[in-house]
Write a protein that holds these residues in place. Structure first.
Motif, short mmCIF file in Angstrom:
data_model
loop_
_atom_site.label_atom_id
_atom_site.label_comp_id
_atom_site.label_asym_id
_atom_site.label_seq_id
_atom_site.Cartn_x
_atom_site.Cartn_y
_atom_site.Cartn_z
N UNK A 151 0.81 -1.06 -0.60
CA UNK A 151 -0.30 0.43 -0.13
C UNK A 151 0.82 1.50 -0.15
N UNK A 152 0.40 2.39 -1.21
CA UNK A 152 0.86 3.44 -1.08
C UNK A 152 0.42 4.78 -0.47
N UNK A 153 0.26 5.49 0.48
CA UNK A 153 -0.62 6.12 1.12
C UNK A 153 0.38 7.51 2.18
N UNK A 154 0.20 8.27 2.07
CA UNK A 154 0.86 9.35 2.52
C UNK A 154 1.02 8.83 4.15
N UNK A 155 0.26 8.17 4.77
CA UNK A 155 -0.31 7.59 6.30
C UNK A 155 -0.16 6.50 6.81
N UNK A 156 -1.31 5.57 7.33
CA UNK A 156 -0.58 4.14 7.95
C UNK A 156 -1.93 4.48 8.72
N UNK A 157 -3.34 4.37 8.18
CA UNK A 157 -4.18 4.77 8.65
C UNK A 157 -5.14 5.19 10.08
N UNK A 158 -6.37 5.69 10.31
CA UNK A 158 -6.45 6.59 11.27
C UNK A 158 -7.94 5.66 12.31
N UNK A 159 -7.87 5.03 13.20
CA UNK A 159 -8.66 4.42 13.76
C UNK A 159 -8.87 3.24 13.81
N UNK A 160 -9.91 3.10 13.08
CA UNK A 160 -10.51 1.39 13.11
C UNK A 160 -11.03 0.86 11.55
N UNK A 161 -11.36 2.36 11.22
CA UNK A 161 -11.78 2.67 9.67
C UNK A 161 -11.07 2.56 8.46
N UNK A 162 -11.40 2.64 7.46
CA UNK A 162 -10.84 2.55 5.71
C UNK A 162 -9.09 1.63 5.99
N UNK A 163 -8.55 2.60 5.73
CA UNK A 163 -7.27 2.21 5.62
C UNK A 163 -6.49 0.66 6.59
N UNK A 164 -7.15 1.41 8.29
CA UNK A 164 -6.34 0.77 8.95
C UNK A 164 -7.37 -0.39 9.13
N UNK A 165 -8.43 -0.30 8.69
CA UNK A 165 -9.11 -1.65 8.44
C UNK A 165 -8.76 -2.55 7.67
N UNK A 166 -7.93 -1.96 6.63
CA UNK A 166 -7.34 -2.98 5.55
C UNK A 166 -5.86 -3.16 6.34
N UNK A 167 -5.54 -2.96 7.10
CA UNK A 167 -4.65 -3.68 8.26
C UNK A 167 -4.87 -4.10 9.30
N UNK A 168 -5.71 -3.89 9.20
CA UNK A 168 -6.36 -4.77 10.70
C UNK A 168 -6.93 -6.14 10.17
N UNK A 169 -7.00 -6.42 9.17
CA UNK A 169 -7.46 -7.64 8.32
C UNK A 169 -6.53 -8.37 7.74
N UNK A 170 -5.55 -7.91 8.03
CA UNK A 170 -3.66 -8.73 8.14
C UNK A 170 -4.11 -9.00 6.40
#
Length: 229
Positions: free
Chosen positions: A50-69
């Motif tokens: 993943x290429x993004x400015x940051x590494x996710x916020x809280x549990x939504x969006x990009x953070x949810x994708x990370x949380x799903x491993x």
């Protein structure tokens, strides 16, 4: 007839493959294509870069994708903030790889890919660990580091309006990384708040020309966007 409108979020991301490099627009939550990310989670692709400015916020969006491993590696400039606890936990456990890129370098590496530039020299990062293994050069008495362009298989971005040709306009700071990511990816997928008839968008205000966009999906907004979203 050129028509890039897709009928569902699921169909728009159906061919994102395991191991793909995916750019995701947004500066924090401003301009983040949350609905496309949710569709990608449902789709099931794994081992993503993943290429993004940051590494996710809280549990939504990009953070949810990370949380799903689903993410093997993230390339970003701002991985740690008060609500980046999902990334923090994964990184400390050795379950995700991080490539840290200064924000200006990140934007320019993406832009360079879209512009067909083979690389560029920048003073940012010289003399630090970020320059290890990279070519350096002395130019006019100043030291520079050679940075490579960042290409992607897919880009997921968010815009305010689009037409069936894929022309896009954005809302204020939600514009951020979307335009350059669209140009740097093989397939750019844009979620828009409204699809307008061809010719309704003033050519003078179109930010991303349709030539850089392959898919457009309308996503209704449950609530009005803020000035930054």
């Amino acid at each position: 007839m050129i028509n890039k409108i897709f009928e569902s979020l699921q169909s728009a991301v159906a061919d994102v493959n395991d191991g793909a490099t995916v750019m995701i627009g947004g500066f924090g939550t401003a301009g983040m294509p949350s609905e496309l990310i949710d569709a990608l989670i449902e789709q099931g692709a794994r081992e993503l870069t993943i290429v993004n400015n940051n590494a996710g916020n809280g549990d939504i969006g990009l953070a949810a994708l990370l949380k799903a491993k689903r993410v093997r590696k993230i390339i970003c400039s701002f991985p740690r903030q008060t609500d980046s606890y999902v990334f923090d936990a994964l990184y400390r456990a050795g379950e995700i790889e991080l490539e840290l890129v200064p924000q200006g370098n990140l934007a320019e590496r993406i832009r360079a890919a879209g512009a067909g530039i083979g690389g560029f020299f920048t003073p940012t990062g010289y003399g630090t660990k970020l320059a290890e293994g990279k070519e350096t050069r002395l130019i006019d008495g100043r030291h520079y580091v050679l940075e490579a362009p960042l290409h992607a298989d897919f880009a997921l971005i968010k815009a305010l309006k689009g037409d069936r040709w894929g022309n896009l306009v954005y809302r204020k700071t939600a514009r951020n990384f979307g335009p350059i990511m669209a140009s740097a990816a093989k397939v750019a997928i844009a979620q828009v708040s409204e699809v307008v008839p061809l010719g309704e968008l003033d050519p003078e205000v179109i930010v991303t020309p349709g030539i850089f966009v392959q898919r457009v999906i309308a996503v209704s907004q449950a609530a009005p966007q803020t000035a930054a979203a």
